[in-house]
Enzyme design. Structure first.
Site, mmCIF file in Angstrom:
data_model
loop_
_atom_site.group_PDB
_atom_site.id
_atom_site.type_symbol
_atom_site.label_atom_id
_atom_site.label_comp_id
_atom_site.label_asym_id
_atom_site.label_seq_id
_atom_site.Cartn_x
_atom_site.Cartn_y
_atom_site.Cartn_z
ATOM 1 N N ASP A 41 0.819 -1.210 0.000
ATOM 2 C CA ASP A 41 0.000 0.000 0.000
ATOM 3 C C ASP A 41 0.855 1.263 0.000
ATOM 4 O O ASP A 41 2.068 1.212 0.199
ATOM 5 C CB ASP A 41 -0.906 0.012 1.235
ATOM 6 C CG ASP A 41 -2.138 -0.844 1.017
ATOM 7 O OD1 ASP A 41 -2.419 -1.196 -0.135
ATOM 8 O OD2 ASP A 41 -2.800 -1.168 2.019
ATOM 9 N N LYS A 62 -3.356 3.681 -3.055
ATOM 10 C CA LYS A 62 -3.932 4.859 -3.702
ATOM 11 C C LYS A 62 -2.846 5.921 -3.828
ATOM 12 O O LYS A 62 -2.201 6.260 -2.854
ATOM 13 C CB LYS A 62 -5.074 5.386 -2.831
ATOM 14 C CG LYS A 62 -5.841 6.529 -3.454
ATOM 15 C CD LYS A 62 -7.104 6.761 -2.651
ATOM 16 C CE LYS A 62 -7.755 8.093 -2.871
ATOM 17 N NZ LYS A 62 -7.626 8.722 -4.151
ATOM 18 N N MET A 174 -6.711 9.084 9.822
ATOM 19 C CA MET A 174 -7.287 9.606 8.569
ATOM 20 C C MET A 174 -8.063 10.899 8.811
ATOM 21 O O MET A 174 -9.050 11.168 8.133
ATOM 22 C CB MET A 174 -8.226 8.550 7.933
ATOM 23 C CG MET A 174 -7.492 7.306 7.493
ATOM 24 S SD MET A 174 -8.593 6.080 6.796
ATOM 25 C CE MET A 174 -9.274 5.377 8.257
HETATM 26 C C1 SAM Z 1 -5.864 3.722 6.209
HETATM 27 S S1 SAM Z 1 -5.334 4.133 7.803
HETATM 28 C C2 SAM Z 1 -4.457 2.684 8.185
HETATM 29 C C3 SAM Z 1 -4.056 2.580 9.626
HETATM 30 C C4 SAM Z 1 -3.091 1.441 9.871
HETATM 31 N N1 SAM Z 1 -3.682 0.174 9.540
HETATM 32 C C5 SAM Z 1 -2.568 1.416 11.307
HETATM 33 O O1 SAM Z 1 -2.874 0.486 12.060
HETATM 34 O O2 SAM Z 1 -1.804 2.330 11.629
HETATM 35 C C6 SAM Z 1 -4.082 5.307 7.463
HETATM 36 C C7 SAM Z 1 -3.945 6.321 8.567
HETATM 37 O O3 SAM Z 1 -3.049 5.829 9.559
HETATM 38 C C8 SAM Z 1 -2.377 6.914 10.148
HETATM 39 N N2 SAM Z 1 -0.925 6.730 9.954
HETATM 40 C C9 SAM Z 1 -0.317 5.754 9.264
HETATM 41 N N3 SAM Z 1 1.017 5.884 9.328
HETATM 42 C C10 SAM Z 1 1.255 6.973 10.089
HETATM 43 C C11 SAM Z 1 2.432 7.649 10.518
HETATM 44 N N4 SAM Z 1 3.655 7.202 10.177
HETATM 45 N N5 SAM Z 1 2.303 8.751 11.285
HETATM 46 C C12 SAM Z 1 1.091 9.211 11.657
HETATM 47 N N6 SAM Z 1 -0.058 8.616 11.281
HETATM 48 C C13 SAM Z 1 0.018 7.520 10.499
HETATM 49 C C14 SAM Z 1 -2.875 8.179 9.478
HETATM 50 O O4 SAM Z 1 -3.946 8.685 10.245
HETATM 51 C C15 SAM Z 1 -3.350 7.642 8.159
HETATM 52 O O5 SAM Z 1 -4.313 8.497 7.572
#
Ligand code: SAM
Length: 264
Positions: A41, A62, A174
């Protein structure tokens, strides 16, 4: 003549953690090393793919301002590869079962009769706050936390309107682009405008950045710039945010916990 028998394929739904390859689990690294195919992803760091030297790699996420690949197409790609006897790693950021549609992929595999496993990952919901020195629970400040999607009001309203203000830490994934709407919603629900808030962007990566302020400051409509599409962000709302400031006053200057303030 009988058909040559083919080893059955196997699928691992793997969590990649928040970004830093060092936050992969040992099992995730092992699965990557053995993989024939990795489907990954958008938020998966490219350096993690180096851990899968024998694998074909396909981006199925995406890209900014482009349509995402249909979820059914991803299911079909995984199932087809597994039926061809390949070891497939489906690599998702954070934990595959936290807002990652990993559950849908697991169900599709189960229905197709494909052997699979889930390799949990370090979710950004707890890792992003932790890396900024914010414990999501803290004795005397919060005895629990709730994780919601800030993607649209429909995604968080029914949960947040049932919460007694200040009863828990609220973590919003998100929600970077909708931060002012989330903050205004909580203030309308009775949360104090002075509630501490942190915005954690790109946690665990070299671009990591922390903003801290109040709900009232977060409620100010953000200036629209390209920033929202550039890095993922997590919001943390609640008194626990103050722990980071206490740590910043006491830790050594080069310690990993850094609290910076910038305006969005
Ligand atoms: C589709 S969701 C997936 C979440 C993921 N499965 C998890 O457990 O972290 C994606 C969101 O995770 C958060 N996210 C992912 N990586 C991040 C990072 N390195 N720093 C801050 N937020 C992060 C953000 O809010 C982003 O919009």
């Amino acid at each position: 003549m009988s058909e040559p028998t083919r080893e059955p394929g196997f699928v691992s739904l793997v969590g990649a953690g928040p970004g830093d390859p060092d936050l992969l689990t040992v099992k995730a690294a092992r699965r990557l090393a053995e993989a024939d195919l990795v489907l990954y992803d958008a938020l998966v760091s490219p350096s993690m793919l180096d851990l899968a030297p024998r694998a074909q790699r396909f981006f199925v996420g995406k890209r900014a301002r482009k349509k995402a690949m249909a979820q059914e197409t991803i299911h079909w790609l995984i199932i087809r590869a597994a039926r061809r006897g390949r070891k497939v790693v489906r690599l998702k950021c954070g934990d595959p079962f936290v807002f990652g549609r990993g559950g849908e992929e697991a169900l599709a595999l189960a229905r197709a009769g494909i052997a699979f496993e889930v390799v949990p990952g370090v979710s950004s919901a707890v890792a992003a706050p932790a890396l900024a020195g914010i414990p999501v629970t803290h004795r005397g400040l919060a005895s629990g936390f709730v994780v919601v999607s800030g993607h649209s009001e429909g995604a968080y309203a029914t949960i947040l309107e049932r919460l007694t203000p200040h009863s828990l830490t609220v973590v919003v994934l998100m929600g970077l682009a909708h931060r002012s709407a989330v903050a205004s919603f909580l203030i309308k629900q009775g949360w104090s405008p002075r509630t501490p808030v942190a915005v954690l962007r790109a946690a665990s990566t070299p671009e990591a950045e922390t903003w801290s302020g109040t709900l009232a400051e977060l409620a100010v409509p953000p200036e629209l710039s390209g920033e929202d599409g550039d890095a993922p962000g997590t919001l943390v709302i609640g008194e626990v945010v103050t722990v980071a400031a206490q740590l910043a006053q006491t830790v050594l200057p080069d310690a990993a916990v850094a609290v910076t303030r910038r305006s969005f």
